[in-house]
Design an enzyme around this catalytic site. Structure first.
Site, mmCIF file in Angstrom:
data_model
loop_
_atom_site.group_PDB
_atom_site.id
_atom_site.type_symbol
_atom_site.label_atom_id
_atom_site.label_comp_id
_atom_site.label_asym_id
_atom_site.label_seq_id
_atom_site.Cartn_x
_atom_site.Cartn_y
_atom_site.Cartn_z
ATOM 1 N N SER A 164 -21.783 -16.251 -17.439
ATOM 2 C CA SER A 164 -22.798 -16.209 -18.491
ATOM 3 C C SER A 164 -24.138 -15.754 -17.930
ATOM 4 O O SER A 164 -24.393 -15.858 -16.728
ATOM 5 C CB SER A 164 -22.956 -17.601 -19.122
ATOM 6 N N GLU A 192 -16.848 -11.223 -26.499
ATOM 7 C CA GLU A 192 -17.190 -12.554 -26.994
ATOM 8 C C GLU A 192 -18.667 -12.900 -26.753
ATOM 9 O O GLU A 192 -18.990 -13.788 -25.961
ATOM 10 C CB GLU A 192 -16.298 -13.597 -26.334
ATOM 11 N N GLY A 241 -22.045 -14.760 -27.392
ATOM 12 C CA GLY A 241 -22.514 -15.975 -28.058
ATOM 13 C C GLY A 241 -24.012 -16.087 -27.895
ATOM 14 O O GLY A 241 -24.794 -15.962 -28.843
ATOM 15 N N TYR A 294 -29.329 -26.195 -14.959
ATOM 16 C CA TYR A 294 -29.131 -24.863 -14.385
ATOM 17 C C TYR A 294 -30.380 -24.296 -13.713
ATOM 18 O O TYR A 294 -30.369 -23.143 -13.307
ATOM 19 C CB TYR A 294 -28.712 -23.873 -15.478
ATOM 20 N N CYS A 332 -37.105 -40.753 -19.287
ATOM 21 C CA CYS A 332 -37.425 -41.486 -18.070
ATOM 22 C C CYS A 332 -36.763 -40.819 -16.865
ATOM 23 O O CYS A 332 -35.911 -41.397 -16.189
ATOM 24 C CB CYS A 332 -36.962 -42.942 -18.212
ATOM 25 N N GLU A 333 -37.151 -39.569 -16.615
ATOM 26 C CA GLU A 333 -36.627 -38.763 -15.517
ATOM 27 C C GLU A 333 -37.724 -37.817 -15.054
ATOM 28 O O GLU A 333 -38.327 -37.122 -15.880
ATOM 29 C CB GLU A 333 -35.425 -37.916 -15.968
ATOM 30 N N TYR A 363 -26.795 -23.117 -26.442
ATOM 31 C CA TYR A 363 -26.486 -24.257 -25.580
ATOM 32 C C TYR A 363 -27.490 -25.399 -25.632
ATOM 33 O O TYR A 363 -27.220 -26.457 -25.063
ATOM 34 C CB TYR A 363 -26.276 -23.802 -24.124
#
Length: 470
Positions: free
Chosen positions: A238, A318, A320, A371, A398-399, A428
């Site tokens: 992708s 395909e 997307g 990613y 909380c990150e 996504y």
């Protein structure tokens, strides 16, 4: 590089130094390649999509909210249909799927690729003709395959010997002969993130070409004669911009097709080259137009077929992300703004960065954390005459890795209550959204001709608690 005019900042900030931080930018400029085609700044400085202001969208639907430019999505469907006039274009539903989008792509003449029972159920419930549905997946259950057979889906892309046996048994029971394709792992290292590269040997998808599994799968299907083998399928990953991966993939898959012909006297009539075509999240990205993709892919296939003395098979692709990704932006409201020093020594002389906290985050866009994806952003509720400042758009979770946009120039007067828009969030983001920290997922709103309609409603705390039966 002109960052906001260019859309976003990228690279090692510390290595660029103060001169880089002083690069002049226009914090109000929009780069057309990054935004839905009907987004512009209205005379009052606020963003509008298809004639509807984002402040009106936020007032009616709240924030965060995914905003879909319906005419943009439809026009991208038509772009692929026109460019690939003699090719079956399957919209890759995993990018984003809901019943409204199924109807849009069906009305625009596309096919649909699904990869789970839930996606298949969504497609069928929206009225997608089953013969225009392809069913992917590396671990399809008996229940999922049974539903696909009973619905009459147009093709099933088989991914393992277990699946071939499973599907063969089900087809015998029902007295049907489903059309199948074999997913071939061609050993191509696509130039993309390792988690979304799907054609190298050491991963879960498909039948290995180098190890002989792909040929063995084809011979098994042909010899048993229960399933109708239509062709071979390859998907290399992708967010791909380099066509060389498709060239290598086509060469290897068509060589296998020649091997099958020589061994069994059968020329398979179809070939699917997959998708993964990249889009522009920032100006560092330079995607090809569908017309250019079509010319390059046809040239590749024609050359390889001539080399193998094969008739050119009927092709399918395909896309997307390339259809839905640029058609959506996410609208957030700013909650807090804080300024911190930038530089390895923490010296403010190296510049400062503002942390702009919004009311969403990694629960509605996990791609930055997962990613290391790059996005751009702009203040959407107004124009600003303030100087640009280096900013990081972060979420409410909380990150410390809860980052939406790593680096962007925003106006120095950005403040709580401002609306911030992040383009390129159609693919996504909603599909991979979660309830982390028990945050309800945002709605999806489609806008067309100045009117907005809700196509996926906002989750509520009641929705969360309804599943908690303890």
């Amino acid at each position: 590089m002109r960052a906001h005019e260019a859309g976003a900042l990228h690279g090692d900030i510390g290595s660029r130094g103060p001169a880089w931080l002083r690069t002049p930018v226009d914090v109000n400029a929009l780069v057309p390649a990054l935004w839905p085609r009907n987004v512009e700044r209205a005379p009052d400085g606020a963003l509008a999509v298809a004639g509807l202001g984002v402040r009106d969208i936020a007032a009616e639907f709240g924030t965060p909210v995914y905003v879909l430019d319906e005419d943009d999505l439809r026009s991208r469907c038509r772009d692929f249909r026109t460019a690939f006039a003699d090719v079956d274009v399957y919209y890759a539903g995993k990018a984003f799927l809901c019943r409204a989008v199924v109807r849009m792509i069906a009305e625009e003449g596309l096919h649909l690729d699904v990869c789970t029972g839930g996606e298949l159920a969504t497609a069928l419930s929206a009225g997608m003709p089953p013969e225009r549905i392809g069913f992917h997946g590396n671990n399809k259950s008996v229940r999922e395959l049974t539903r696909a057979l009973d619905a009459g889906v147009g093709r099933i892309i088989v991914d393992s010997f277990t699946e071939i046996d499973r599907l063969t048994a089900l087809a015998r029971e029902r007295g049907v002969r489903p059309k199948v394709m074999i997913r071939v792992t061609v050993g191509v290292e696509a130039h993309t993130h390792e988690f979304i590269a799907t054609a190298h040997e050491d991963q879960k998808f498909g039948f290995s070409l180098a190890g002989g599994a792909a040929a063995a799968a084809a011979f098994k299907i042909l010899d048993e004669g229960v399933l109708e083998l239509r062709g071979l399928h390859s998907h290399i990953g992708s967010q791909i911009f380099d066509a060389s991966g498709f060239e290598v993939s086509a060469r290897r898959v068509l060589a296998l097709q020649g091997q099958i012909r020589d061994a069994r006297g059968v020329e398979l009539p179809e070939l699917d080259l997959g998708g993964g075509f990249g889009i522009a999240y920032t100006t560092q990205d330079d995607p090809a137009a569908p017309s250019d993709l079509a010319k390059r892919l046809r040239k590749i296939v024609d050359a390889e077929c001539a080399s193998e003395r094969l008739a050119v098979p009927h092709l399918s692709i395909e896309p997307g992300r390339a259809i839905v990704g640029p058609a959506v932006f996410t609208l957030y409201e700013v909650g807090t703004v804080k300024s911190v020093p930038v530089g390895t020594g923490g010296d403010a002389a190296d510049g400062r960065r503002a942390y702009v906290s919004v009311d969403g985050g990694m629960s509605d866009n996990i791609r930055t954390a997962l990613y290391d994806a790059s996005y751009s952003a702009t203040v959407a509720s107004r124009a600003s005459a303030a100087e640009p400042m280096l900013a990081r758009v972060v979420g409410k979770h909380c990150e410390s890795g809860d980052i939406v946009v790593k680096d962007e120039f925003l106006p120095a007067d950005v403040q709580p209550g401002d609306l911030v828009a992040v383009p390129g969030t159609g693919a996504y983001c909603r599909s991979m959204a979660s309830n982390y920290n028990h945050v309800p997922r945002p709605p999806v709103v489609a806008v067309r001709a100045g009117r907005a309609r809700l196509i996926v409603r906002r989750e509520t705390e009641e929705d969360l608690l309804a599943l908690d039966v303890g």
